[in-house]
Design a protein around this motif. Sequence first.
Motif, PDB file in Angstrom:
ATOM      1  N   VAL A  83     -42.127 -32.525  14.349  1.00 27.38           N
ATOM      2  CA  VAL A  83     -41.314 -32.739  13.154  1.00 27.38           C
ATOM      3  C   VAL A  83     -40.422 -33.968  13.334  1.00 27.38           C
ATOM      4  CG1 VAL A  83     -39.444 -31.237  13.990  1.00 27.38           C
ATOM      5  CG2 VAL A  83     -39.685 -31.658  11.532  1.00 27.38           C
ATOM      6  N   THR A  84     -40.236 -34.716  12.256  1.00 23.61           N
ATOM      7  CA  THR A  84     -39.271 -35.818  12.232  1.00 23.61           C
ATOM      8  C   THR A  84     -38.269 -35.533  11.122  1.00 23.61           C
ATOM      9  OG1 THR A  84     -40.552 -37.169  10.675  1.00 23.61           O
ATOM     10  CG2 THR A  84     -41.013 -37.464  13.027  1.00 23.61           C
ATOM     11  N   ILE A  85     -37.007 -35.870  11.376  1.00 30.95           N
ATOM     12  CA  ILE A  85     -35.933 -35.554  10.429  1.00 30.95           C
ATOM     13  C   ILE A  85     -35.121 -36.811  10.143  1.00 30.95           C
ATOM     14  CG2 ILE A  85     -33.826 -34.191  10.071  1.00 30.95           C
ATOM     15  CD1 ILE A  85     -34.996 -32.149  12.070  1.00 30.95           C
ATOM     16  N   VAL A  86     -34.788 -36.999   8.870  1.00 31.96           N
ATOM     17  CA  VAL A  86     -33.855 -38.053   8.462  1.00 31.96           C
ATOM     18  C   VAL A  86     -32.698 -37.392   7.739  1.00 31.96           C
ATOM     19  CG1 VAL A  86     -33.504 -40.143   7.101  1.00 31.96           C
ATOM     20  CG2 VAL A  86     -35.703 -39.749   8.212  1.00 31.96           C
ATOM     21  N   THR A  87     -31.474 -37.711   8.135  1.00 38.12           N
ATOM     22  CA  THR A  87     -30.296 -37.130   7.501  1.00 38.12           C
ATOM     23  C   THR A  87     -29.105 -38.058   7.634  1.00 38.12           C
ATOM     24  OG1 THR A  87     -28.805 -35.202   7.470  1.00 38.12           O
ATOM     25  CG2 THR A  87     -29.650 -35.894   9.602  1.00 38.12           C
ATOM     26  N   LYS A  88     -28.115 -37.872   6.785  1.00 43.83           N
ATOM     27  CA  LYS A  88     -26.852 -38.581   6.940  1.00 43.83           C
ATOM     28  C   LYS A  88     -25.713 -37.576   7.103  1.00 43.83           C
ATOM     29  CE  LYS A  88     -26.988 -41.111   3.239  1.00 43.83           C
ATOM     30  NZ  LYS A  88     -28.368 -40.943   2.725  1.00 43.83           N
ATOM     31  N   SER A  89     -26.066 -36.387   7.606  1.00 43.03           N
ATOM     32  CA  SER A  89     -25.084 -35.322   7.777  1.00 43.03           C
ATOM     33  C   SER A  89     -24.939 -34.938   9.249  1.00 43.03           C
ATOM     34  CB  SER A  89     -25.495 -34.089   6.973  1.00 43.03           C
ATOM     35  OG  SER A  89     -24.645 -32.999   7.257  1.00 43.03           O
ATOM     36  N   SER A  90     -23.710 -34.758   9.676  1.00 33.67           N
ATOM     37  CA  SER A  90     -23.456 -34.309  11.053  1.00 33.67           C
ATOM     38  C   SER A  90     -23.815 -32.838  11.241  1.00 33.67           C
ATOM     39  CB  SER A  90     -21.980 -34.528  11.412  1.00 33.67           C
ATOM     40  OG  SER A  90     -21.128 -33.787  10.534  1.00 33.67           O
ATOM     41  N   LEU A  91     -24.145 -32.142  10.145  1.00 31.31           N
ATOM     42  CA  LEU A  91     -24.543 -30.737  10.241  1.00 31.31           C
ATOM     43  C   LEU A  91     -25.804 -30.569  11.081  1.00 31.31           C
ATOM     44  CD1 LEU A  91     -24.102 -27.781   9.409  1.00 31.31           C
ATOM     45  CD2 LEU A  91     -25.345 -28.275   7.281  1.00 31.31           C
ATOM     46  N   VAL A  92     -26.566 -31.630  11.247  1.00 32.70           N
ATOM     47  CA  VAL A  92     -27.783 -31.555  12.047  1.00 32.70           C
ATOM     48  C   VAL A  92     -27.483 -31.098  13.476  1.00 32.70           C
ATOM     49  CG1 VAL A  92     -27.671 -33.982  12.757  1.00 32.70           C
ATOM     50  CG2 VAL A  92     -29.884 -32.815  12.701  1.00 32.70           C
ATOM     51  N   THR A  93     -26.275 -31.366  13.953  1.00 31.72           N
ATOM     52  CA  THR A  93     -25.932 -30.970  15.329  1.00 31.72           C
ATOM     53  C   THR A  93     -25.874 -29.451  15.481  1.00 31.72           C
ATOM     54  OG1 THR A  93     -23.551 -31.154  14.851  1.00 31.72           O
ATOM     55  CG2 THR A  93     -24.649 -33.101  15.750  1.00 31.72           C
TER      56      THR A  93
END
Length: 385
Positions: free
Chosen positions: A189-199
């Motif tokens: 899987v590859t993910i693109v985000t602009k949110s720190s919630l990914v941590t």
Amino acid sequence: MNELSHLRQDAFAPAHTADIADALVKTSGLRIEGDRRRGRGAGLNPSGRFETERREAFDDGWQTIEELEPFRTEVQVEKPRTAITRNDSPDIPFDRSINPYRGCEHGCIYCFARPSHSFMGLSPGLDFESKLFAKPDVPKLLERELSRADYKVRAIAIGTNTDPYQPIEREWRVMRQILEVLQKANHPVTIVTKSSLVTRDIDILSDMASKGLAKVAISLTTLDRKLARSMEPRASTPAKRLEAIKALSDAGIPTAVFTSPIIPALNDHEIERLLEAGHAAGATEASYVLLRLPLEVAPLFRDWLLQHYPNRYRHVMSLVRSMRDGKDYDAEFGKRMKGTGPYAWQIGRRFEMATKRLGMTRRGMPLRDDLFVRPNGAGIQLSLL
């Protein structure tokens, strides 16, 4: 027109006065003012392109507009038939993706996904960032699709349309459940985000990354907090995104900095600084996309420019059109991501030189697809033989 008084005189070269005035005339009747749109990106809420009627708000003298309630985030449940969306676009590096949500509360004014809200009979403007759709059945659908005997493994991209870690993910946790399915199946899987919630999901992502199954790209558009606040009002601050890059990198997760979109005369001067900041935080890969203004996004972006950076309106749009064959946007494959012309060429060379100097790759090692373990088949009828 009152709006004209807010524009500086240097924005009015004779050849462009009509262009600016035309933009103001087209948007002034649609603009949502005051507290109704506080904390939102778009200033307009025009009807979608498939609607047979167009409605405009205006002051009839009874002050009814001021009495309307602010735009609040509303979430509806969407029941998709499939989890994986497939594409055959020749200029993107993946052929399948998953979208846990429709619409995005981040409210990025430049978001090329805004026109998709027209398919729901809603506006690509404020509706796109306030009337959202969650897809809680996607994890189960995904498990079922991965169970099929004819399924062929290739990396699934998430975050290519709307952000999977937008604020409503804290409550709905659809993305978390998707990752749990992919982790169990050893699916890349590859993910693109602009949110720190990914941590929040580092526990899953680090385990997958240790097997060569996961990558994360953090979209970093500017280091200017004021610009970020107006351009991406509900996304994580630039500092939080850099902290996320560091946390992911420290956990052994291959991390990229996605300096997109590049907007001429607005954030293009930050290209080198963005790459340097991302590299210092631990990013080893980098990529960029030029500003894209398809369909309804163009008038929304132009209105935003007039409201927040009126003195730059002429210059920004002139450069945009110089890279889009004289138009706001050119959707042709091979051109839509990077543009054409001298200015687009200059941006590309600057990006290449900066990444080379920093030792960052444009495209890292591919993810593994040989560890896949087919799920048991939730919801799939088993063979009798």
